[in-house]
Scaffold this motif. Structure first.
Motif, PDB file in Angstrom:
ATOM      1  N   ILE A 164       1.586   3.325  10.888  1.00 13.39           N
ATOM      2  CA  ILE A 164       1.895   2.242   9.857  1.00 13.39           C
ATOM      3  C   ILE A 164       2.364   2.808   8.699  1.00 13.39           C
ATOM      4  CG2 ILE A 164       0.866   0.295   8.608  1.00 13.39           C
ATOM      5  CD1 ILE A 164      -0.998   0.144  10.854  1.00 13.39           C
ATOM      6  N   LEU A 165       1.973   3.901   7.924  1.00 17.58           N
ATOM      7  CA  LEU A 165       2.316   4.203   6.818  1.00 17.58           C
ATOM      8  C   LEU A 165       3.951   4.713   6.835  1.00 17.58           C
ATOM      9  CD1 LEU A 165      -0.762   6.228   5.305  1.00 17.58           C
ATOM     10  CD2 LEU A 165       0.273   3.863   4.730  1.00 17.58           C
ATOM     11  N   ASN A 166       4.121   5.399   7.928  1.00 15.48           N
ATOM     12  CA  ASN A 166       5.314   5.846   8.155  1.00 15.48           C
ATOM     13  C   ASN A 166       6.482   4.515   8.538  1.00 15.48           C
ATOM     14  OD1 ASN A 166       5.014   8.680   7.710  1.00 15.48           O
ATOM     15  ND2 ASN A 166       4.375   8.971  10.031  1.00 15.48           N
ATOM     16  N   LYS A 167       6.126   3.608   9.368  1.00 14.56           N
ATOM     17  CA  LYS A 167       6.985   2.616   9.591  1.00 14.56           C
ATOM     18  C   LYS A 167       7.333   1.774   8.622  1.00 14.56           C
ATOM     19  CE  LYS A 167       6.644  -1.618  12.613  1.00 14.56           C
ATOM     20  NZ  LYS A 167       6.049  -2.525  13.624  1.00 14.56           N
ATOM     21  N   TYR A 168       6.283   1.392   7.470  1.00 18.45           N
ATOM     22  CA  TYR A 168       6.596   0.657   6.386  1.00 18.45           C
ATOM     23  C   TYR A 168       6.938   1.236   5.103  1.00 18.45           C
ATOM     24  CZ  TYR A 168       4.729  -2.897   9.548  1.00 18.45           C
ATOM     25  OH  TYR A 168       4.489  -4.218  10.434  1.00 18.45           O
ATOM     26  N   ASN A 169       6.917   2.814   5.346  1.00 16.77           N
ATOM     27  CA  ASN A 169       7.243   3.483   4.282  1.00 16.77           C
ATOM     28  C   ASN A 169       6.617   3.141   3.129  1.00 16.77           C
ATOM     29  OD1 ASN A 169       8.748   5.662   2.887  1.00 16.77           O
ATOM     30  ND2 ASN A 169       9.938   4.252   2.127  1.00 16.77           N
ATOM     31  N   ILE A 170       5.107   3.071   3.055  1.00 18.03           N
ATOM     32  CA  ILE A 170       4.124   2.959   1.854  1.00 18.03           C
ATOM     33  C   ILE A 170       3.211   3.888   1.860  1.00 18.03           C
ATOM     34  CG2 ILE A 170       4.469   0.281   2.143  1.00 18.03           C
ATOM     35  CD1 ILE A 170       1.845   0.475   3.558  1.00 18.03           C
ATOM     36  N   ARG A 171       2.618   4.044   0.517  1.00 12.51           N
ATOM     37  CA  ARG A 171       1.672   4.801   0.272  1.00 12.51           C
ATOM     38  C   ARG A 171       0.434   4.081  -0.360  1.00 12.51           C
ATOM     39  NH1 ARG A 171       4.029   7.388   3.211  1.00 12.51           N
ATOM     40  NH2 ARG A 171       4.831   9.323   3.002  1.00 12.51           N
ATOM     41  N   ALA A 172      -0.571   4.591  -0.349  1.00  7.67           N
ATOM     42  CA  ALA A 172      -1.656   3.687  -1.032  1.00  7.67           C
ATOM     43  C   ALA A 172      -1.457   3.514  -2.485  1.00  7.67           C
ATOM     44  CB  ALA A 172      -2.970   4.516  -1.074  1.00  7.67           C
ATOM     45  N   ASN A 173      -1.824   2.259  -3.097  1.00  9.65           N
ATOM     46  CA  ASN A 173      -1.402   1.634  -4.448  1.00  9.65           C
ATOM     47  C   ASN A 173      -2.720   1.997  -5.206  1.00  9.65           C
ATOM     48  OD1 ASN A 173      -1.060   0.186  -6.762  1.00  9.65           O
ATOM     49  ND2 ASN A 173       0.308  -1.250  -5.651  1.00  9.65           N
ATOM     50  N   LYS A 174      -2.704   3.065  -6.137  1.00  9.55           N
ATOM     51  CA  LYS A 174      -3.655   3.286  -7.189  1.00  9.55           C
ATOM     52  C   LYS A 174      -4.119   2.154  -8.098  1.00  9.55           C
ATOM     53  CE  LYS A 174      -2.489   8.459  -7.496  1.00  9.55           C
ATOM     54  NZ  LYS A 174      -2.203   9.331  -8.295  1.00  9.55           N
ATOM     55  N   ARG A 175      -3.183   1.277  -8.073  1.00  5.25           N
ATOM     56  CA  ARG A 175      -3.387   0.042  -8.926  1.00  5.25           C
ATOM     57  C   ARG A 175      -4.653  -0.674  -8.585  1.00  5.25           C
ATOM     58  NH1 ARG A 175       0.870  -5.208  -9.863  1.00  5.25           N
ATOM     59  NH2 ARG A 175      -0.736  -6.235 -11.077  1.00  5.25           N
ATOM     60  N   TYR A 176      -4.526  -0.687  -7.097  1.00  4.19           N
ATOM     61  CA  TYR A 176      -5.617  -1.567  -6.644  1.00  4.19           C
ATOM     62  C   TYR A 176      -6.658  -0.650  -5.764  1.00  4.19           C
ATOM     63  CZ  TYR A 176      -1.942  -5.188  -7.023  1.00  4.19           C
ATOM     64  OH  TYR A 176      -1.259  -6.333  -7.177  1.00  4.19           O
ATOM     65  N   GLY A 177      -6.706   0.621  -6.192  1.00  2.00           N
ATOM     66  CA  GLY A 177      -7.867   1.324  -5.910  1.00  2.00           C
ATOM     67  C   GLY A 177      -7.835   1.558  -4.350  1.00  2.00           C
ATOM     68  N   LEU A 217     -14.823  -2.099  -1.122  1.00  2.00           N
ATOM     69  CA  LEU A 217     -14.289  -2.450  -2.240  1.00  2.00           C
ATOM     70  C   LEU A 217     -13.783  -1.572  -2.983  1.00  2.00           C
ATOM     71  CD1 LEU A 217     -17.569  -4.825  -3.516  1.00  2.00           C
ATOM     72  CD2 LEU A 217     -15.440  -5.509  -2.309  1.00  2.00           C
ATOM     73  N   PRO A 218     -12.308  -2.003  -3.929  1.00  2.00           N
ATOM     74  CA  PRO A 218     -11.921  -1.141  -4.848  1.00  2.00           C
ATOM     75  C   PRO A 218     -12.956  -0.843  -5.835  1.00  2.00           C
ATOM     76  CG  PRO A 218     -11.028  -3.107  -5.022  1.00  2.00           C
ATOM     77  CD  PRO A 218     -11.659  -3.280  -3.487  1.00  2.00           C
ATOM     78  N   TYR A 219     -13.381   0.391  -6.067  1.00  2.00           N
ATOM     79  CA  TYR A 219     -14.025   1.076  -7.115  1.00  2.00           C
ATOM     80  C   TYR A 219     -13.850   0.090  -8.537  1.00  2.00           C
ATOM     81  CZ  TYR A 219     -14.922   4.483  -3.414  1.00  2.00           C
ATOM     82  OH  TYR A 219     -15.264   5.069  -2.382  1.00  2.00           O
ATOM     83  N   TYR A 220     -12.547   0.142  -8.840  1.00  2.00           N
ATOM     84  CA  TYR A 220     -12.348  -0.333 -10.236  1.00  2.00           C
ATOM     85  C   TYR A 220     -12.816  -1.825 -10.653  1.00  2.00           C
ATOM     86  CZ  TYR A 220      -8.392  -3.061  -8.896  1.00  2.00           C
ATOM     87  OH  TYR A 220      -7.540  -4.129  -8.500  1.00  2.00           O
ATOM     88  N   VAL A 221     -13.174  -2.596  -9.400  1.00  2.00           N
ATOM     89  CA  VAL A 221     -13.475  -3.876  -9.671  1.00  2.00           C
ATOM     90  C   VAL A 221     -14.721  -4.220  -8.815  1.00  2.00           C
ATOM     91  CG1 VAL A 221     -12.107  -4.750  -7.911  1.00  2.00           C
ATOM     92  CG2 VAL A 221     -12.289  -6.290  -9.953  1.00  2.00           C
ATOM     93  N   THR A 222     -15.508  -3.402  -8.470  1.00  2.00           N
ATOM     94  CA  THR A 222     -16.702  -3.667  -7.794  1.00  2.00           C
ATOM     95  C   THR A 222     -17.742  -4.447  -8.317  1.00  2.00           C
ATOM     96  OG1 THR A 222     -16.525  -1.429  -6.556  1.00  2.00           O
ATOM     97  CG2 THR A 222     -18.573  -2.623  -6.401  1.00  2.00           C
ATOM     98  N   THR A 223     -18.077  -4.219  -9.478  1.00  2.00           N
ATOM     99  CA  THR A 223     -19.183  -5.220 -10.124  1.00  2.00           C
ATOM    100  C   THR A 223     -18.892  -6.561 -10.290  1.00  2.00           C
ATOM    101  OG1 THR A 223     -20.185  -3.162 -10.914  1.00  2.00           O
ATOM    102  CG2 THR A 223     -20.695  -5.387 -11.994  1.00  2.00           C
ATOM    103  N   PRO A 224     -17.711  -6.717 -10.825  1.00  4.20           N
ATOM    104  CA  PRO A 224     -17.120  -8.140 -10.997  1.00  4.20           C
ATOM    105  C   PRO A 224     -17.297  -8.997  -9.611  1.00  4.20           C
ATOM    106  CG  PRO A 224     -15.718  -7.035 -12.556  1.00  4.20           C
ATOM    107  CD  PRO A 224     -16.674  -5.948 -11.527  1.00  4.20           C
ATOM    108  N   ILE A 225     -16.942  -8.446  -8.595  1.00  2.00           N
ATOM    109  CA  ILE A 225     -16.545  -8.771  -7.270  1.00  2.00           C
ATOM    110  C   ILE A 225     -18.227  -9.229  -6.537  1.00  2.00           C
ATOM    111  CG2 ILE A 225     -16.061  -8.680  -4.663  1.00  2.00           C
ATOM    112  CD1 ILE A 225     -13.561  -6.887  -5.635  1.00  2.00           C
ATOM    113  N   ILE A 226     -19.218  -8.413  -6.925  1.00  2.00           N
ATOM    114  CA  ILE A 226     -20.406  -8.507  -6.458  1.00  2.00           C
ATOM    115  C   ILE A 226     -21.125  -9.660  -7.118  1.00  2.00           C
ATOM    116  CG2 ILE A 226     -22.728  -7.337  -6.574  1.00  2.00           C
ATOM    117  CD1 ILE A 226     -21.326  -4.672  -6.075  1.00  2.00           C
ATOM    118  N   PHE A 227     -20.940  -9.787  -8.584  1.00  2.00           N
ATOM    119  CA  PHE A 227     -21.425 -10.754  -9.358  1.00  2.00           C
ATOM    120  C   PHE A 227     -20.932 -12.087  -8.752  1.00  2.00           C
ATOM    121  CE2 PHE A 227     -22.542  -8.361 -13.341  1.00  2.00           C
ATOM    122  CZ  PHE A 227     -23.366  -7.532 -12.669  1.00  2.00           C
ATOM    123  N   LYS A 228     -19.672 -12.173  -8.700  1.00  2.00           N
ATOM    124  CA  LYS A 228     -18.946 -13.669  -8.247  1.00  2.00           C
ATOM    125  C   LYS A 228     -19.746 -13.786  -6.668  1.00  2.00           C
ATOM    126  CE  LYS A 228     -14.539 -15.045  -6.047  1.00  2.00           C
ATOM    127  NZ  LYS A 228     -14.718 -16.624  -6.862  1.00  2.00           N
TER     128      LYS A 228
END
Length: 289
Positions: free
Chosen positions: A10-23, A128-139
């Motif tokens: 999939i990564l090769n087909k769509y020529n993408i890499r993991a987005n650090k912004r979204y963890g 869950l992405p690490y950078y936003v874990t706690t707000p999501i759990i609270f929600k």
């Protein structure tokens, strides 16, 4: 073809890499993927909300077990991939949204009305992405009333905080919020080698069963008290409450409340159980009547 091979394709087909912004770290271990579904105990009478499906590696397993799956993905680049993989499934809804801005209860209500099916259980399953874990759990714990169970993969340190004991270094705001709103149990430990790219931390799968075992005279005050108490964690709790102007109460009033609750004036926030925090709130409300 196993999940690792599928992911690379999939990564090769769509020529993408993991987005650090979204963890993003893509889970590629089939044993762990199966383990998550087993921990969540997914059945055909369940409606599942998956947060951050990414490439859809976990989504595939969920769709095979659940009655219905709602996938909420913030990254537009993943939407085409997810649609290509799962558009043939009749029990699948994909939302290109930020989970923190989504009213899950309203979406569930709409799906049940359109399908005529009342799902027995509403469960959240997510890596869950690490950078936003706690707000999501609270929600998920506070705002989404229809959700029964939450099975999430988080950074091991976060999972440890959710199940921490009183007086331990991990005991804090998250611990108390979870204790008040749910029963928590760590189910799996996940090595960083189970992901592409490999994160720098170990992860844990934790299951939360929503269960409000406690009653309190003012829930908002309880949450405010917990946050104010830990705002200056190294201080004595009374001094922290005064410094943060909790309810604009003066020190003598707070000391009187502590005395009534049989709490030492030198006590720090991490030394009190959820029961004691509730007792403080109830005593304040009783005096303010």
């Amino acid at each position: 073809m196993n999940t690792l091979e599928i992911t690379k394709k999939i990564l090769n087909k769509y020529n993408i890499r993991a987005n650090k912004r979204y963890g993003q770290n893509f889970l590629i271990d089939d044993d762990i993927l199966t383990g998550i579904v087993n921990v969540a105990d997914i059945k055909k009478e369940d409606l599942v909300i998956e947060i951050g499906p990414g490439l859809g590696n976990l989504t595939k397993y969920l769709l095979e077990s659940a009655g219905y799956v709602i996938a909420v993905e913030i990254d537009k680049k993943m939407i085409e991939i997810l649609n290509d993989r799962f558009s043939k499934y009749k029990n699948f809804l994909l939302l290109n949204e930020d989970i923190l801005k989504v009213n899950i209860d309203e979406i569930i209500k709409k799906i049940e009305k359109e399908s005529g099916i009342k799902y027995k259980n509403i469960k959240v399953v997510a890596n869950l992405p690490y950078y936003v874990t706690t707000p999501i759990i609270f929600k998920l714990l506070q705002d989404e009333n229809k959700i029964n169970e939450i099975t999430i993969m988080v950074q091991k340190e976060v999972a440890d905080r959710m199940v921490a004991n009183v007086k331990s270094k991990d005991y804090g705001i998250l611990t108390l919020m979870v204790k008040y709103l749910a029963d928590a149990d760590i189910k799996l430990e996940v090595k960083n080698t189970c992901f592409i790219p490999a994160p720098n931390v170990t992860s844990s799968v934790i299951k939360l069963i929503k269960d409000k075992k406690y009653t309190v005279s003012n829930e908002k005050m309880l949450f405010d008290l917990i946050h104010s108490s830990f705002a200056q964690r190294r201080k004595k709790m009374i001094n922290s409450l005064v410094a943060t102007r909790f309810m604009n109460l003066d020190k003598s009033f707070i000391e009187n409340i502590f005395k009534e609750c049989n709490i030492d004036f030198n006590t720090r926030a991490e030394e009190l159980s959820i029961e004691k925090y509730i007792q403080i709130v109830n005593n304040i409300n009783e005096k303010n009547k």
